[in-house]
Structures are given as structure tokens and as C-alpha cells.
Design a protein around this motif. Structure first.
Motif, mmCIF file in Angstrom:
data_model
loop_
_atom_site.group_PDB
_atom_site.id
_atom_site.type_symbol
_atom_site.label_atom_id
_atom_site.label_comp_id
_atom_site.label_asym_id
_atom_site.label_seq_id
_atom_site.Cartn_x
_atom_site.Cartn_y
_atom_site.Cartn_z
ATOM 1 N N MET A 1 -4.068 -12.854 4.556
ATOM 2 C CA MET A 1 -4.915 -11.874 5.069
ATOM 3 C C MET A 1 -4.240 -10.759 5.377
ATOM 4 N N ALA A 2 -3.156 -10.953 5.988
ATOM 5 C CA ALA A 2 -1.800 -9.948 6.617
ATOM 6 C C ALA A 2 -1.511 -9.271 5.126
ATOM 7 N N ASP A 3 -1.023 -9.696 4.425
ATOM 8 C CA ASP A 3 -0.534 -8.905 3.090
ATOM 9 C C ASP A 3 -1.798 -8.262 2.604
ATOM 10 N N ILE A 4 -2.923 -8.641 2.399
ATOM 11 C CA ILE A 4 -3.969 -7.767 2.126
ATOM 12 C C ILE A 4 -4.464 -6.460 2.856
ATOM 13 N N LEU A 5 -4.389 -6.758 4.172
ATOM 14 C CA LEU A 5 -4.399 -5.734 5.064
ATOM 15 C C LEU A 5 -3.332 -4.573 5.094
ATOM 16 N N SER A 6 -2.031 -5.168 4.804
ATOM 17 C CA SER A 6 -1.045 -4.293 4.548
ATOM 18 C C SER A 6 -1.264 -3.365 3.152
ATOM 19 N N LEU A 7 -1.737 -3.905 2.359
ATOM 20 C CA LEU A 7 -1.924 -3.305 0.931
ATOM 21 C C LEU A 7 -3.141 -2.028 1.371
ATOM 22 N N LYS A 8 -3.996 -2.530 2.107
ATOM 23 C CA LYS A 8 -5.172 -1.560 2.427
ATOM 24 C C LYS A 8 -4.644 -0.356 3.345
ATOM 25 N N GLU A 54 6.436 4.424 -4.574
ATOM 26 C CA GLU A 54 7.114 4.895 -3.443
ATOM 27 C C GLU A 54 6.614 4.860 -2.156
ATOM 28 N N VAL A 55 5.162 4.626 -2.195
ATOM 29 C CA VAL A 55 4.473 4.273 -0.870
ATOM 30 C C VAL A 55 4.602 2.773 -0.672
ATOM 31 N N ASP A 56 4.444 2.251 -1.733
ATOM 32 C CA ASP A 56 4.314 0.665 -1.566
ATOM 33 C C ASP A 56 4.555 -0.238 -2.935
ATOM 34 N N PRO A 57 5.979 -0.555 -3.093
ATOM 35 C CA PRO A 57 6.092 -1.050 -4.520
ATOM 36 C C PRO A 57 4.950 -2.430 -4.806
ATOM 37 N N VAL A 58 4.568 -3.111 -3.932
ATOM 38 C CA VAL A 58 3.690 -4.171 -4.200
ATOM 39 C C VAL A 58 2.279 -3.950 -4.543
ATOM 40 N N LEU A 59 1.910 -2.624 -3.942
ATOM 41 C CA LEU A 59 0.702 -1.869 -4.187
ATOM 42 C C LEU A 59 0.915 -1.357 -5.823
ATOM 43 N N LEU A 68 -7.864 -5.037 -11.813
ATOM 44 C CA LEU A 68 -8.967 -5.632 -11.154
ATOM 45 C C LEU A 68 -8.921 -5.779 -9.421
ATOM 46 N N LYS A 69 -7.903 -6.349 -9.239
ATOM 47 C CA LYS A 69 -7.608 -6.511 -7.735
ATOM 48 C C LYS A 69 -7.279 -5.107 -7.118
ATOM 49 N N ALA A 70 -6.461 -4.397 -7.515
ATOM 50 C CA ALA A 70 -6.189 -2.809 -7.264
ATOM 51 C C ALA A 70 -7.473 -2.279 -7.123
ATOM 52 N N THR A 71 -8.324 -2.169 -7.897
ATOM 53 C CA THR A 71 -9.808 -1.503 -7.861
ATOM 54 C C THR A 71 -10.556 -1.928 -6.558
ATOM 55 N N ALA A 72 -10.234 -3.362 -6.564
ATOM 56 C CA ALA A 72 -11.274 -4.088 -5.279
ATOM 57 C C ALA A 72 -10.430 -3.421 -3.776
ATOM 58 N N LEU A 73 -9.197 -3.350 -3.794
ATOM 59 C CA LEU A 73 -8.445 -2.751 -2.639
ATOM 60 C C LEU A 73 -8.902 -1.185 -2.291
ATOM 61 N N PHE A 74 -8.922 -0.359 -3.420
ATOM 62 C CA PHE A 74 -9.244 1.049 -3.209
ATOM 63 C C PHE A 74 -10.652 0.904 -3.013
#
Length: 678
Positions: A1-8, A54-59, A68-74
């Protein structure tokens, strides 16, 4: 959950830095119309993978490898921004926000490039890849369901109202995956029914893309037994009509398996479309550079020797020089640029012996950036079929002329074509467009439709005067028999060249010796005293000359304008022949092409003289001689075996230059204002 929050959080930072949040605010304004209520609201977000990494290599890795996962985050971040800032009151749930990520580019690594020649294609994850190819077919724009709202039939269920069940199209999904009647409620498991008034429709278009090397099969040198297979691209919404038949594109897309029971087809959901041109060698060989220095004293000698030594694999030097020059001029002048402007130079050859001219054309076709040899039994412009991907709409397939966009379409002997084909060819030559009629009843539409496509290539053709004549008589002095084609079609071609060389026994003997020597001693230089240039040298020369941007000098403009006005006046009065505006275009095109072949960027009077001589010879073959008396092969009226021959040609061309000026001074209205009597 923390990882998802960090990506957001990283998504918020990127949108803030890239201006995405400001664009989101602007896009929301269009949805605040009280009369406009939808189940799904679509937002396009431009994503630069380099900046995102440059902002977030994981993202960044998520966008490139799990879209599909990236689209859900955005989507989640955009929904929170919309609710927090109260941008659209009609959006109640996250499901109503339909986010589309448009990638600006992909990393230039092999893992992100899909070669359309590689097999198998059906393996690997659904992630963005880049591909390059040629559009060979496309459908009309049709509708698809972008999103739909479903309600539970159980009135006691909270999902019987609101926007809890929203289905949105995703890459690889068919229409039945978005809308059908057997969905179940996720709370009470009751059946769902669609609220049809909230269905959101979008535009869809299917395009067939194939590797550009597939055109090698269609030119005159069919030496490969390879078979090429096209890829189906799905263009949606703002990407519709962004591609044109016969053009080259670089496409970013997500490969997907489309399930259409009992079959599974492999296609690509397009993300971005960019025009693309392969890189051609633009250098001029040392041999041609040496020749350019050696002939610097005369503006006419370099292209003369280039034409004289052209096609030595087919014909000996000096044979069909005017035809060789015409082919080279057409090659360097034909080009379709990104601004949709096309420069072309059509060529019709009149000859009673079509073998050698046909071989010269086929040889020259291999030097073009794109060349297609049309078969008389094939489709010249466009054909229709029914789309096989479920829509049932009309699929428009490119014919030879559309496949040759920006290049040469070689038609061969026009005596092999039926009258309706020749009529269609004449119409296209005059309008530079081809119309395709689509019967609505046959392809599932309410009304018939007619589409037009620009034809942006040069046509090469032959006609044999010994075949059935298309005209009743040739009473006018200088007129040539055109064989089975009407004079109107010859007029539409513009430049007409008559091959007279094979009429002499000496020329016939030279061709015979040339052919026998090539058969007995292949690869051996046949003409040691002649400049030797390879096919690669000519290909590089054509590519370089084609890329030059040329400009007309005032002197060249005066000759072209003056000749056109004088010729129009003389021929209208004496022959009743109207010189159309197309003649001006032909003259300018010929002068520019001769200038490019000389590797110059400034069109001189001498270039305009060559253009006038070629044009006058062409018009004379079609309509007879005028007051401007010039030899039948005015551009090559003597042999070029040595320096003396070149000097003699320069002297003849200087005299013809003066004759043209006298003709303009005598017949062009107002010529005395820009041409002196001396």
C-alpha cells in the motif's frame, strides 16, 4: 500500500512539473455543460518517459512495461484532483474517469522496437513498442463503445443507482467485452442492465501496416521469394484519419490479442503516430565530384555526361540519351514531402521497339526511393473488401499508384490496358486524385459514400505507334503517331519523348554488340574510354539531388514565362491548340530538375533552355511544329564521344538559346520590356 501511495505522489509531482495538472483543469471546463451528462469522461495525458524516469524510475518502468497499471495510477490521481478542486461535479466515482496515456517516445533500445519482418509476434507482454512501416489499407471511420454504465436490476441493491458499474474499453478488448447482457453485480450477483442513455461512443479506424521492404517485391527486380505479412492497427478517437494510404509512419502502440471466438488475432492498439522517412545516403561519389569539377566551365556538360553514361548495363553510351535524361530528371524531381505537397514529372515514351526503353525504365526504377512496377492485370489505384475484424465496413486497399507515393509508378506498355483503365488514368493525371465509391448497402451503411485520395507519384509509360492508332490522321508537320492511346491522354502525361535511335542500322548494331559482350564477358568494363559510374553512384546522386531546395532566377523565370506566352499565342492562332497552365508547371518542373541534376540550388537560364527544348519537342510530337523551329532531339543533337562532341553540343545549345529568345521577342505579348532585340 505504501508503494502505491509513493507512486501516486510521483504522478502528482510529474503532472505538476509537466503542466499536466493545468491541462486537466482546462479539459474539465468542457464537461461542465449542464446539458452534457455522460457515464465516462475521457482525459488524454502526454507522458514523456525520459522525464518521468527522472522523477521516479519505478513509475517510469511501470509506464513502459505495465501500461494498464500505470493508467490506473494516473486515473486515481486525476479523480482525486477533480474532486479536491471541484472541477466536474458530475463525476462521482473513480470509474468515470477514463485516462489515456499518450507516450511522446520510447527508449531507443532493441527491446522497445518491433521489426515487422520478425516472427513470431504473438509472445511477450502487453507493453508499448515502436514500429515503422507503410500503410497499405485502411477502413472508414466507424463507431465503438468507449464506455457504458450498468445498473443492477435488484432495486434494493446500492448498485441499482449511481455509477458503480462502469465498463471502459481497454487495449485488446472487443465490443462485446465492453457491452453485453450477461454481466453480474459485484455485490448481490444479480444481473446488470445497461443504461443506454449514458453510453459513450468514440471513433475507430483500422489500418494495415507492412514493412517498407515489401515494396521490393513490387518493383522491377523481383529476386526475393520472401513473403511479408501486414499488421492491423486500431486507431481510436483523435488518432483517426492521422494516417494516409501509401505513406510511411513510425507508430507507438501496445500489441494485443483480440479474442473473436473461435479465433485469436494479433493486432496493435495505437498510442501515437508520427510521419517517418527512412534515411538514404545523401553523399555524392568521388567519381561524380571529379566529373563536376572537370565540367565546371559549362552548365550543360555535367548532366549530359551523366545521362550519356547512364544505364550501361542495359544500353551502350549515347543510345536513347534523351530518354535517359528524362528518366533522371523524373527521378530527382519526384518527391512527396511532409507538408503534403508533391513534386512529380510524368513521362510517356513513344517507340516502335519497346524492349530497350522498357529495360531502361526498369533499371531506373531501382534507383528511386520508392518504385512500383504495375501489372496490367492488377489494381492501379484502389480496391475494396469487407473488413475482417468484426466491423463489416469497407476496407480500402492501395493500388500500385498509391503504393508508389513519393516515388515512381511504372505502367509499361499502355497498349496492354483496356479503355476504361486508360480513361481512369487520364482522369487521375489531370486531377491528381483518385475517387473510391463505397456502396453503403453492401458495407453496412445507410448512405453511399465517395472518398478521394491524392495521387502523389510520377507515372512512366510506353506506347507503340505501330499498334492501333487512337487518332484519325497525323497531317500536321512534326506530329508523331501515338499508337493505341488518344492524344488527350498524351497531353495529360506532360512530357512525351520519342525514341528514334533504334531506327538506324548503326544504333541497332551497337545495341547488339553491347548485349552479346555482356553475355560473353559479364562484369567486364565494356567502354574503357567512357566515364564509369556504378548503380550505387547513381542512387546516391539521385538521393542527393532530390534533397536540394532550388530557386528560380529572374532570367529563368523570364524564359519560362516568355516561352509559355509566345507558344500559347502561336499555337492558339495557327493550330487551335490551347496551352494549359499545366505547361507552366511542366516547364518549371523540368528546369528545377535539370538544376538539381547539376547539383545546383539556383535555376539558371540554361536550365530553362533545356526545359523549353524538352517541352517544345513534347508539344510538337502531340500537336505539330510551331514557329519555334528546333531539331527533333534538340537536347542531344550530336554525339558525345569526346570533348569535341561536348563543345559542339554547347555551341548548338547556345544557338538554340538565341532562337528561343527571338521566338519570345517576336510572339510573347510585352516581351520587349524584358528582352532586348540584340
Amino acid at each position: 500500500m505504501a508503494d502505491i501511495l509513493s507512486l501516486k505522489e510521483s504522478v502528482v509531482v510529474y503532472l505538476d512539473r509537466s503542466g499536466g495538472l493545468q491541462k486537466l483543469v482546462e479539459d474539465c471546463k468542457q464537461f461542465n455543460d449542464p446539458q452534457h451528462t455522460e457515464a465516462v469522461y475521457r482525459f488524454c495525458i502526454s507522458v514523456n518517459p525520459s522525464d518521468l524516469i527522472e522523477v521516479d524510475p519505478v513509475l517510469g518502468g511501470c509506464v513502459l512495461h505495465d501500461p494498464l497499471k500505470a493508467t490506473a495510477l494516473f486515473q486515481s490521481v486525476c479523480f482525486l484532483a477533480i474532486k479536491t478542486l471541484s472541477l466536474v461535479e458530475k463525476i462521482h466515482t473513480e470509474n468515470q474517469v477514463n485516462v489515456v496515456l499518450r507516450l511522446t517516445h520510447l527508449p531507443p533500445f532493441p527491446e522497445y522496437i518491433l521489426d515487422l519482418c520478425s516472427f513470431p509476434r504473438g509472445y511477450g507482454s502487453m507493453r508499448p513498442v515502436s514500429m515503422e512501416g507503410l500503410v497499405i489499407a485502411m477502413t472508414r471511420v466507424t463507431k465503438y463503445t468507449r464506455g457504458a454504465r450498468f445498473l443492477c436490476i435488484n432495486d434494493d441493491c446500492p448498485c441499482s443507482t449511481g455509477f458503480h458499474h462502469i465498463r471502459v474499453h481497454v487495449p485488446g478488448a472487443t465490443e462485446s467485452a465492453t457491452v453485453r447482457n450477461n454481466f453480474s453485480c459485484m455485490i448481490c450477483n444479480s444481473q446488470l442492465r445497461e443504461d443506454v442513455k449514458f453510453r459513450v461512443l468514440g471513433d475507430k479506424q483500422l489500418v494495415e501496416l507492412i514493412h517498407v521492404r515489401a515494396l521490393d517485391v513490387l518493383n522491377a527486380h523481383q529476386q526475393s521469394s520472401l513473403r511479408y505479412q501486414s499488421v492491423t492497427l486500431f486507431l481510436r478517437d483523435e488518432l483517426c484519419n492521422s494516417m494516409r494510404i501509401g505513406r510511411l509512419y513510425r507508430v507507438l502502440g501496445i500489441p494485443a490479442h483480440v479474442h473473436q471466438w473461435p479465433n485469436i488475432t494479433w493486432s496493435v492498439e495505437t498510442n501515437r503516430v508520427q510521419p517517418w522517412e527512412p534515411e538514404y545516403p545523401h553523399k555524392v561519389s568521388d567519381s561524380f565530384q571529379e566529373l563536376l569539377k572537370a565540367t565546371a566551365s559549362s552548365p550543360w556538360r555535367f548532366p549530359a555526361i551523366v545521362a550519356h553514361c547512364f544505364g550501361l548495363d542495359v544500353a551502350p553510351p549515347g543510345l536513347h540519351n534523351t530518354l535517359k535524361l528524362g528518366l533522371l530528371l523524373s527521378l530527382v524531381q519526384t518527391k512527396a514531402d511532409a507538408k503534403d505537397t508533391c513534386h512529380n514529372l510524368d513521362l510517356l515514351v513513344v517507340t516502335s521497339d519497346t524492349l530497350i526503353p522498357d529495360r531502361l525504365m526498369a533499371y531506373s526504377l531501382g534507383l528511386a526511393c520508392r518504385g512500383v512496377k504495375h501489372q496490367a492485370s492488377g489494381e492501379m489505384f484502389a480496391s475494396l473488401s469487407r473488413d475482417e475484424h468484426g466491423a463489416g465496413t469497407a476496407n480500402i486497399h492501395a493500388g500500385s499508384a498509391l503504393l508508389a507515393t513519393g516515388g515512381i509508378c511504372m505502367l509499361g506498355d499502355l497498349g496492354c490496358y483496356k479503355k476504361d483503365k486508360l480513361d481512369s488514368l487520364q482522369s487521375v493525371l489531370e486531377s491528381r486524385t483518385v475517387s473510391v465509391f463505397i456502396p453503403g448497402k453492401k458495407y453496412g451503411e445507410d448512405a453511399d459514400q465517395q472518398l478521394s485520395f491524392p495521387v502523389q507519384c510520377s507515372f512512366w509509360a510506353l506506347t507503340d505507334p505501330s499498334q492501333r492508332s487512337g487518332r484519325t490522321e497525323c497531317a500536321v508537320l512534326g506530329t508523331a503517331e501515338m499508337g493505341p492511346i488518344p492524344v488527350q491522354l498524351a497531353d495529360a502525361f506532360g512530357l512525351v519523348i520519342q525514341c528514334r535511335d533504334m531506327l538506324g542500322e548503326q544504333a541497332l548494331l551497337a545495341q547488339t554488340v553491347h548485349t552479346l559482350q555482356q553475355a560473353v564477358q559479364p562484369g567486364k568494363p565494356l567502354y574503357p574510354s567512357c566515364w564509369e559510374f556504378s548503380s550505387q553512384d547513381y542512387q546516391e546522386l539521385v538521393a542527393h539531388a532530390q534533397s536540394l531546395q532550388v530557386e528560380l532566377s529572374p532570367g529563368a523565370e523570364k524564359i519560362i514565362h516568355g516561352y509559355y506566352m509566345a507558344s500559347r499565342r502561336v499555337r492558339t492562332q495557327s493550330q487551335g491548340v490551347k496551352m494549359s497552365v499545366a505547361s507552366i508547371k511542366l516547364l518549371i518542373s523540368l528546369a528545377e530538375a535539370h538544376c538539381k541534376l547539376c547539383l545546383r540550388t539556383h535555376v539558371l537560364e540554361e536550365d530553362a533552355v533545356i526545359a523549353v527544348l524538352l517541352c517544345e519537342n513534347s508539344v510538337t510530337l502531340k500537336h505539330g511544329a510551331s514557329a519555334l523551329i528546333i531539331p527533333p532531339d534538340a537536347v542531344f543533337s550530336c554525339d558525345l564521344e569526346d570533348v569535341e562532341g561536348l563543345h559542339k553540343r554547347d555551341t548548338i545549345l547556345d544557338e538554340l538559346h538565341q532562337n528561343i529568345l527571338r521566338f519570345i521577342y517576336a510572339y510573347a505579348p510585352g516581351a520587349d520590356t524584358y528582352i532586348t532585340e540584340e
